[in-house]
Design a protein around this motif. Structure first.
Motif, short mmCIF file in Angstrom:
data_model
loop_
_atom_site.label_atom_id
_atom_site.label_comp_id
_atom_site.label_asym_id
_atom_site.label_seq_id
_atom_site.Cartn_x
_atom_site.Cartn_y
_atom_site.Cartn_z
N ALA A 24 0.86 -1.14 -0.10
CA ALA A 24 -0.07 0.09 0.01
C ALA A 24 0.75 1.19 0.13
O ALA A 24 0.61 1.97 -1.12
N CYS A 25 1.78 1.42 0.87
CA CYS A 25 2.55 2.79 0.87
C CYS A 25 4.09 2.51 0.34
O CYS A 25 4.77 3.52 -0.03
N GLY A 26 4.24 1.15 -0.24
CA GLY A 26 5.57 0.99 -0.74
C GLY A 26 6.89 0.87 0.04
O GLY A 26 8.04 0.80 -0.26
N GLU A 27 6.73 1.22 1.45
CA GLU A 27 7.74 1.21 2.22
C GLU A 27 8.30 -0.30 2.78
O GLU A 27 7.38 -1.20 2.99
N ASN A 33 6.41 -4.02 12.45
CA ASN A 33 5.42 -3.17 12.22
C ASN A 33 4.29 -3.67 11.31
O ASN A 33 3.61 -3.02 10.64
N PHE A 34 4.25 -4.93 11.15
CA PHE A 34 3.38 -5.46 10.50
C PHE A 34 2.34 -6.44 11.42
O PHE A 34 2.86 -7.19 12.35
N PRO A 35 0.96 -6.36 11.49
CA PRO A 35 0.33 -7.21 12.40
C PRO A 35 0.67 -8.61 12.28
O PRO A 35 0.80 -9.24 11.04
N GLY A 45 0.92 -10.05 8.52
CA GLY A 45 -0.03 -9.66 7.72
C GLY A 45 0.85 -8.94 6.55
O GLY A 45 1.79 -8.70 6.55
N ARG A 46 -0.12 -8.68 5.35
CA ARG A 46 0.57 -8.22 4.18
C ARG A 46 0.66 -6.83 4.37
O ARG A 46 1.85 -6.24 3.86
N TYR A 47 0.08 -6.11 4.82
CA TYR A 47 0.17 -4.43 4.94
C TYR A 47 0.69 -4.19 6.19
O TYR A 47 0.43 -4.71 7.35
N CYS A 48 1.38 -3.19 6.37
CA CYS A 48 2.08 -2.69 7.46
C CYS A 48 0.79 -2.04 8.37
O CYS A 48 -0.34 -1.84 8.14
N LYS A 49 1.01 -1.82 9.72
CA LYS A 49 -0.13 -1.58 10.74
C LYS A 49 -0.81 -0.37 10.36
O LYS A 49 -2.03 -0.34 10.22
#
Length: 173
Positions: A24-27, A33-35, A45-49
């Motif tokens: 999502a944010c590309g970082e 920092n991921f759930p 998870g796939r996306y950061c928190k």
């Protein structure tokens, strides 16, 4: 983009161990920092928190129209419309004490069925008594009959007594 078995596939970016890239944010961030997600291969998870939270907010608004509607549907199986109908049936007051503008949905913890709309104090009180009519009846009996009273036992000498128990309070109180 590469083509693999007739599908376009994005090239994978190499990320060092203990890190992951958020689509999502590309970082690229540390795994903490991921759930946590036990169903995923990495356990995260796939996306950061922050992106995960934003996607959750967006989904709740898009699918349910808001957080309260989502919460009511998920927890009690009813929506805001049903809550307002039930409140109207109660005359717009708490079903227990009669205070105006109650906001809390009361339900039977055993069956999950919604009983009514209560104010904060009445809803919490029922929960503290574990929805037990026996406990509530004992509390009513206690409130009606255990008021300590001053009783004159000799001229100028009083003793504290309970009308139901007939004994004074302990010396510690």
């Amino acid at each position: 983009m590469k083509e693999q078995q007739g599908r376009e596939v994005r090239p994978t970016l190499s990320v060092s161990d203990g890190h992951r890239r958020c689509p999502a944010c590309g970082e690229t961030k540390v795994l903490e920092n991921f759930p946590r997600n036990r169903s995923g291969r990495s356990g995260h998870g796939r996306y950061c928190k922050p992106c995960h939270n934003e996607k959750g907010k967006e989904s709740k608004l898009r699918l349910h129209g808001g957080f309260r509607e989502y919460h009511l549907r998920r927890r009690y199986g009813i929506g805001e419309k049903e809550v307002q109908e039930l409140l109207a049936e109660q005359g717009g007051v708490c079903a227990v004490c009669g205070d105006p503008d109650p906001e809390h949905v009361d339900h039977d913890h055993r069956t999950g069925w919604v009983r009514g709309i209560l104010c904060f104090n009445c809803n919490g009180g029922l929960g503290q008594f574990r929805d037990s009519p026996t406990r509530l009846a004992r509390a009513i009996t206690y409130l009606r009959g255990t008021t300590w009273q001053r009783v004159l036992i000799h001229p100028g000498v009083y003793q504290m007594c309970s009308p139901t128990r007939g004994r004074p309070p302990s010396q510690r109180s």
